[in-house]
Design a protein around this motif. Sequence first.
Motif: not given
Length: 156
Positions: A56-67
């Motif tokens: 997970a990447q937090r913030g306005a431009a955040g989201g999820y990606t495969l590790s």
Amino acid sequence: MFRLNRLTDYAVVVMAQMSLRGELRSAQQISEDTAVPLPTVSKLLNLLGRAGLVTAQRGAAGGYTLSRSAEQITVAQIIQALEGPIALTACVDGAADSCGVEALCPMHGNWNKVNSAIHQALNSVSLADMSTLPEPFRIPAGGEDNPREAAPLSKV
């Protein structure tokens, strides 16, 4: 019947969609892309994150990606993230519960062979394998007499 629960099935769908996109995606976007309800997607991303399968990447431009790459994630890892250790019965190595008659049971240890085979099979299938789209069904263009010339089915 041996069967995965619906949440685990959805986890494979969500992760397959993430692997196809290959970019940072919000839970809302993933929900829209997969038609899995947003609360379910959020729950899955939380569980998959705890298992180290998504980041997970937090913030306005955040989201999820495969590790890691889809080739490096196995179906067994996804199942274990949602359901715990893969164990068909209580008497296999790694089972959460133990059997009360384990010491007397003639099957003790024999189920390990079956459990190991299933575990190996699930470890041999990657998320990339699950994300591969099947070939479209083809109908011969010239009728059944000429199967070499096939035309794809058109969407109605």
